[in-house]
Design a protein around this motif. Sequence first.
Motif, PDB file in Angstrom:
ATOM      1  N   ALA A  40      46.290   5.592  49.556  1.00 48.40           N
ATOM      2  CA  ALA A  40      46.563   6.533  48.455  1.00 48.40           C
ATOM      3  C   ALA A  40      45.417   7.539  48.326  1.00 48.40           C
ATOM      4  CB  ALA A  40      46.743   5.759  47.151  1.00 48.40           C
ATOM      5  N   ILE A  41      45.730   8.711  47.823  1.00 45.45           N
ATOM      6  CA  ILE A  41      44.698   9.727  47.631  1.00 45.45           C
ATOM      7  C   ILE A  41      43.643   9.217  46.654  1.00 45.45           C
ATOM      8  CG2 ILE A  41      44.234  12.054  46.751  1.00 45.45           C
ATOM      9  CD1 ILE A  41      47.199  12.710  47.484  1.00 45.45           C
ATOM     10  N   PHE A  42      42.361   9.399  47.012  1.00 44.13           N
ATOM     11  CA  PHE A  42      41.261   9.100  46.099  1.00 44.13           C
ATOM     12  C   PHE A  42      40.699  10.429  45.622  1.00 44.13           C
ATOM     13  CE2 PHE A  42      37.105   8.283  44.514  1.00 44.13           C
ATOM     14  CZ  PHE A  42      37.075   6.953  44.091  1.00 44.13           C
ATOM     15  N   THR A  43      40.745  10.640  44.304  1.00 43.77           N
ATOM     16  CA  THR A  43      40.297  11.919  43.746  1.00 43.77           C
ATOM     17  C   THR A  43      38.964  11.769  43.041  1.00 43.77           C
ATOM     18  OG1 THR A  43      42.565  12.709  43.458  1.00 43.77           O
ATOM     19  CG2 THR A  43      40.866  13.790  42.150  1.00 43.77           C
ATOM     20  N   MET A  44      37.996  12.570  43.503  1.00 41.77           N
ATOM     21  CA  MET A  44      36.695  12.690  42.833  1.00 41.77           C
ATOM     22  C   MET A  44      36.599  14.098  42.263  1.00 41.77           C
ATOM     23  SD  MET A  44      32.828  12.163  44.416  1.00 41.77           S
ATOM     24  CE  MET A  44      31.392  12.626  43.412  1.00 41.77           C
ATOM     25  N   SER A  45      35.860  14.260  41.181  1.00 41.40           N
ATOM     26  CA  SER A  45      35.733  15.582  40.574  1.00 41.40           C
ATOM     27  C   SER A  45      34.330  15.820  40.047  1.00 41.40           C
ATOM     28  CB  SER A  45      36.734  15.727  39.422  1.00 41.40           C
ATOM     29  OG  SER A  45      36.630  17.013  38.857  1.00 41.40           O
ATOM     30  N   ASP A  46      33.874  17.068  40.198  1.00 40.37           N
ATOM     31  CA  ASP A  46      32.668  17.525  39.511  1.00 40.37           C
ATOM     32  C   ASP A  46      33.131  18.504  38.445  1.00 40.37           C
ATOM     33  OD1 ASP A  46      30.343  18.639  38.585  1.00 40.37           O
ATOM     34  OD2 ASP A  46      29.567  19.246  40.541  1.00 40.37           O
ATOM     35  N   MET A  47      33.014  18.101  37.191  1.00 37.91           N
ATOM     36  CA  MET A  47      33.536  18.902  36.079  1.00 37.91           C
ATOM     37  C   MET A  47      32.421  19.691  35.405  1.00 37.91           C
ATOM     38  SD  MET A  47      36.209  15.970  34.766  1.00 37.91           S
ATOM     39  CE  MET A  47      35.012  14.670  35.163  1.00 37.91           C
ATOM     40  N   GLY A  48      32.534  21.010  35.431  1.00 34.71           N
ATOM     41  CA  GLY A  48      31.436  21.872  35.002  1.00 34.71           C
ATOM     42  C   GLY A  48      30.511  22.084  36.179  1.00 34.71           C
ATOM     43  N   CYS A  49      31.097  22.449  37.307  1.00 38.12           N
ATOM     44  CA  CYS A  49      30.410  22.407  38.606  1.00 38.12           C
ATOM     45  C   CYS A  49      29.519  23.613  38.865  1.00 38.12           C
ATOM     46  CB  CYS A  49      31.446  22.318  39.722  1.00 38.12           C
ATOM     47  SG  CYS A  49      32.563  23.756  39.791  1.00 38.12           S
ATOM     48  N   ALA A  50      29.677  24.713  38.113  1.00 34.39           N
ATOM     49  CA  ALA A  50      29.019  25.983  38.453  1.00 34.39           C
ATOM     50  C   ALA A  50      29.325  26.308  39.907  1.00 34.39           C
ATOM     51  CB  ALA A  50      27.525  25.935  38.159  1.00 34.39           C
ATOM     52  N   ASP A  51      28.318  26.552  40.749  1.00 35.01           N
ATOM     53  CA  ASP A  51      28.617  26.930  42.136  1.00 35.01           C
ATOM     54  C   ASP A  51      28.650  25.717  43.073  1.00 35.01           C
ATOM     55  OD1 ASP A  51      26.002  26.291  42.753  1.00 35.01           O
ATOM     56  OD2 ASP A  51      25.382  28.331  43.233  1.00 35.01           O
ATOM     57  N   GLY A  52      28.565  24.521  42.514  1.00 38.47           N
ATOM     58  CA  GLY A  52      28.671  23.308  43.324  1.00 38.47           C
ATOM     59  C   GLY A  52      27.411  22.950  44.076  1.00 38.47           C
ATOM     60  N   GLY A  53      26.392  23.795  43.982  1.00 34.76           N
ATOM     61  CA  GLY A  53      25.190  23.585  44.783  1.00 34.76           C
ATOM     62  C   GLY A  53      24.352  22.397  44.331  1.00 34.76           C
ATOM     63  N   THR A  54      24.225  22.210  43.013  1.00 37.92           N
ATOM     64  CA  THR A  54      23.330  21.160  42.531  1.00 37.92           C
ATOM     65  C   THR A  54      23.865  19.761  42.830  1.00 37.92           C
ATOM     66  OG1 THR A  54      24.343  21.289  40.335  1.00 37.92           O
ATOM     67  CG2 THR A  54      22.349  22.567  40.674  1.00 37.92           C
ATOM     68  N   SER A  55      25.175  19.628  42.971  1.00 43.78           N
ATOM     69  CA  SER A  55      25.745  18.292  43.201  1.00 43.78           C
ATOM     70  C   SER A  55      26.092  18.046  44.665  1.00 43.78           C
ATOM     71  CB  SER A  55      27.009  18.106  42.348  1.00 43.78           C
ATOM     72  OG  SER A  55      28.067  18.912  42.827  1.00 43.78           O
ATOM     73  N   MET A  56      25.881  19.038  45.530  1.00 42.47           N
ATOM     74  CA  MET A  56      26.397  18.937  46.905  1.00 42.47           C
ATOM     75  C   MET A  56      25.903  17.683  47.632  1.00 42.47           C
ATOM     76  SD  MET A  56      28.311  20.979  48.922  1.00 42.47           S
ATOM     77  CE  MET A  56      27.916  22.716  48.703  1.00 42.47           C
ATOM     78  N   ALA A  57      24.607  17.422  47.578  1.00 43.10           N
ATOM     79  CA  ALA A  57      24.072  16.265  48.307  1.00 43.10           C
ATOM     80  C   ALA A  57      24.633  14.970  47.727  1.00 43.10           C
ATOM     81  CB  ALA A  57      22.542  16.275  48.233  1.00 43.10           C
ATOM     82  N   GLY A  62      46.579   9.402  35.341  1.00 48.08           N
ATOM     83  CA  GLY A  62      46.222   8.257  36.163  1.00 48.08           C
ATOM     84  C   GLY A  62      45.812   8.587  37.587  1.00 48.08           C
ATOM     85  N   THR A  63      45.420   9.825  37.859  1.00 48.52           N
ATOM     86  CA  THR A  63      45.113  10.188  39.254  1.00 48.52           C
ATOM     87  C   THR A  63      43.636  10.482  39.506  1.00 48.52           C
ATOM     88  OG1 THR A  63      45.566  12.550  38.957  1.00 48.52           O
ATOM     89  CG2 THR A  63      47.425  11.140  39.590  1.00 48.52           C
ATOM     90  N   LEU A  64      42.819  10.519  38.460  1.00 52.25           N
ATOM     91  CA  LEU A  64      41.384  10.745  38.677  1.00 52.25           C
ATOM     92  C   LEU A  64      40.698   9.399  38.900  1.00 52.25           C
ATOM     93  CD1 LEU A  64      38.828  12.525  38.720  1.00 52.25           C
ATOM     94  CD2 LEU A  64      38.717  12.261  36.224  1.00 52.25           C
ATOM     95  N   ASN A  65      40.008   9.276  40.022  1.00 50.29           N
ATOM     96  CA  ASN A  65      39.378   7.994  40.356  1.00 50.29           C
ATOM     97  C   ASN A  65      37.883   7.965  40.058  1.00 50.29           C
ATOM     98  OD1 ASN A  65      41.647   8.482  42.750  1.00 50.29           O
ATOM     99  ND2 ASN A  65      41.694   6.461  41.802  1.00 50.29           N
ATOM    100  N   ASP A  96      43.522  11.300  32.225  1.00 55.99           N
ATOM    101  CA  ASP A  96      43.459  11.701  33.642  1.00 55.99           C
ATOM    102  C   ASP A  96      43.221  10.500  34.564  1.00 55.99           C
ATOM    103  OD1 ASP A  96      43.657  14.386  32.956  1.00 55.99           O
ATOM    104  OD2 ASP A  96      41.540  14.857  33.338  1.00 55.99           O
ATOM    105  N   MET A  97      42.437   9.529  34.063  1.00 53.23           N
ATOM    106  CA  MET A  97      41.885   8.496  34.946  1.00 53.23           C
ATOM    107  C   MET A  97      42.878   7.397  35.302  1.00 53.23           C
ATOM    108  SD  MET A  97      38.209   8.231  33.017  1.00 53.23           S
ATOM    109  CE  MET A  97      37.394   6.915  33.917  1.00 53.23           C
ATOM    110  N   ALA A  98      42.692   6.897  36.506  1.00 49.50           N
ATOM    111  CA  ALA A  98      43.400   5.693  36.931  1.00 49.50           C
ATOM    112  C   ALA A  98      42.725   4.475  36.304  1.00 49.50           C
ATOM    113  CB  ALA A  98      43.349   5.586  38.458  1.00 49.50           C
ATOM    114  N   SER A  99      43.459   3.401  36.209  1.00 51.24           N
ATOM    115  CA  SER A  99      42.855   2.145  35.780  1.00 51.24           C
ATOM    116  C   SER A  99      41.780   1.750  36.794  1.00 51.24           C
ATOM    117  CB  SER A  99      43.945   1.074  35.695  1.00 51.24           C
ATOM    118  OG  SER A  99      43.368  -0.169  35.392  1.00 51.24           O
ATOM    119  N   GLY A 100      40.625   1.372  36.306  1.00 52.61           N
ATOM    120  CA  GLY A 100      39.522   1.015  37.200  1.00 52.61           C
ATOM    121  C   GLY A 100      38.659   2.190  37.623  1.00 52.61           C
ATOM    122  N   ALA A 101      39.035   3.396  37.196  1.00 56.27           N
ATOM    123  CA  ALA A 101      38.265   4.590  37.555  1.00 56.27           C
ATOM    124  C   ALA A 101      36.930   4.608  36.807  1.00 56.27           C
ATOM    125  CB  ALA A 101      39.069   5.845  37.236  1.00 56.27           C
TER     126      ALA A 101
END
Lengths: 368, 368
Positions: B51-68, B138-141, B194-199
């Motif tokens: 099944a698809i595993f969905t990760m998210s960065d919420m409030g990501c700006a340009d994504g640079g600070t969380s990339m690593a 239920g799709t955000l892991n 949004d979250m799945a059980s166990g997320a």
Amino acid sequence: MSAAATTARDIAMKGGGYYSKATGGAKDVIDGATTMVLDAIADMEIADNGAIFTMSDMGCADGGTSMAMVGKALAAIRAKAPSRPLQMVYTDLPRNDFSQVFCNVHGLSDAKSYIDDFENLFVMASGTSFHKRIFPAGTLNLGFSATASHYISDRPCNITNHVHMVGAEGAERAAYTEQGRKDWESMLSNRAADMASGARLCLFNFGIDEEGRYLGHTGGVSMFDTFSLLWQRLVDEGAVTNEEFAATNFPQHYRTVAEFKAPLIDEANPVHQAGLRLSHAETRVVRCPYAAAFEEHRDAGRFAHEYIPTLRSWSESTFFSGLSEERPVEERQNIVDRFYDSYETMVRESPEGHAMDYVHCYMVIRKV
Amino acid sequence: MSAAATTARDIAMKGGGYYSKATGGAKDVIDGATTMVLDAIADMEIADNGAIFTMSDMGCADGGTSMAMVGKALAAIRAKAPSRPLQMVYTDLPRNDFSQVFCNVHGLSDAKSYIDDFENLFVMASGTSFHKRIFPAGTLNLGFSATASHYISDRPCNITNHVHMVGAEGAERAAYTEQGRKDWESMLSNRAADMASGARLCLFNFGIDEEGRYLGHTGGVSMFDTFSLLWQRLVDEGAVTNEEFAATNFPQHYRTVAEFKAPLIDEANPVHQAGLRLSHAETRVVRCPYAAAFEEHRDAGRFAHEYIPTLRSWSESTFFSGLSEERPVEERQNIVDRFYDSYETMVRESPEGHAMDYVHCYMVIRKV
């Protein structure tokens, strides 16, 4: 790679939905073929099973030209399967102005959006090229793309005697046709993997119709021939070099209807083998709105003034990038200004027959 | 609403990953707490079920600070469940520079990306506020958010005697606390759906720690008090009016640890009732990189020159928008320039104790 991306990049700095305003004709194309999308939805089996239904506009630019169609399509899907969450995914190349897409969809511009018409609707974007996989396997239910697939991923060679493949001959023409074939199969193969069984693709693309017509070449003054003629005139006047003329090539291939259909009807083709089948294909000519307006107002100056910017919005980057990088940017910009000024002068002095009529091949494709 | 969005909007025109470069400290915060994310993943049951595993960065700006961090997290998920397609979704407000996000992730900038490290990875973006539903139920892991939730969705009142709620008193302070409470519950309630059980959610946010410390207020010269002092000085000098001072308020609430925890441990709270539970909470102080560098180089002029731009990058819009719109834009810009010049002068002349130390509350939350 997509017309949308290239155009949006070129004019992104103008912001504020400029692309949609400059492309009323592109919206006309989509609006006029919305029933084809709705018929495709009507023809689909959509189980009311609560699973996510994913629709996508691939090569979306700012999302403005497809907004009305997408709203109608989502309503039709929701009516058939009310329990299913709707996921609408806008895709284009990374440099596309995705902020404008979200501002348009979320009601932060003057574009009229469908966002408030639906509960349980999730709008996303992807910056992944449609020559790669965009969706997890089997999760795309309805793919849409308009006026994007004529952009090829690589220019196979210079065109000696013209600026566009429609004027190319011999081996040069063949090289563009071959690149166009590879890219079309690549796009379709990746979609075949993305799509669920029973999913549909609605693809409205620039092409060459059964009568040999294509964008801006529908019986009057041929637009690409005019581009080529006026660019050559700058060579004759010493403003542009022969090398620069040769290096000026639209990175596009306009496919014939046979080329569009081939991978879907040839049983040995990987696209056919991946399960894609042709449900419908037709060509249409959609009248240039500026030429149509001129037929009413008969003001050649106004026509020229309104018509050239819409040509320029998507063609300027090709002429600019044909010029040598050894020239200062300002000098290149001046040459390009002079080029479009000469086109505007030509239209003002002799307006009859000029028209950027749209010629599209409209296809509906299903995955078995 | 998010720090990320506001900052990215303010400095989007500077482009080219400017945000990430100006926010090395914000990256330090995430890098330093990456093990907390990896521990959360290790603690999760992740069925290897395709099944698809969905990760998210919420409030990501340009994504640079969380990339690593994201690259390490995706690798850990892939190792636990190799069959699952990975979907990485970057979210922020619509005006965020999502093109920069995609350019960073797809390797079209100088940011080092994880994109080539994974097959079967799909990167998306969403321009939906985290005060609304972002994902189908239920799709955000695995949800992640750093340095974003201190932005409140509405300023409840002006702050009479200060520019930030950390200096507010009485009913004004209470109004910000109440707005912060509502927004925190709203954000968590929407994620619970949004979250799945166990997320899991990993949330690293600006806050007030057990010793009363907060951003730029860790024992030396208090940054927000300095902002307020120097803005008041412009009032005393006649450059800014009393009304403008009152109208200058950061749209932020810094929560205490108790405020962060409350909806997760109060069994009557809708967030708790929706199934969110606190797995871990701690506070940390991460040293200001500019102040740390000054301790080595001892060049007050260099410190002031490097330090003020990082403050300015996220605070300028607050001071600018506090000024009357009846002033011409250029006049407002000149006042803001004078304000930051005065801060730079203060640091250059008396550098000791200035530091934008980061004070975060780090939380890991699970959905039962």
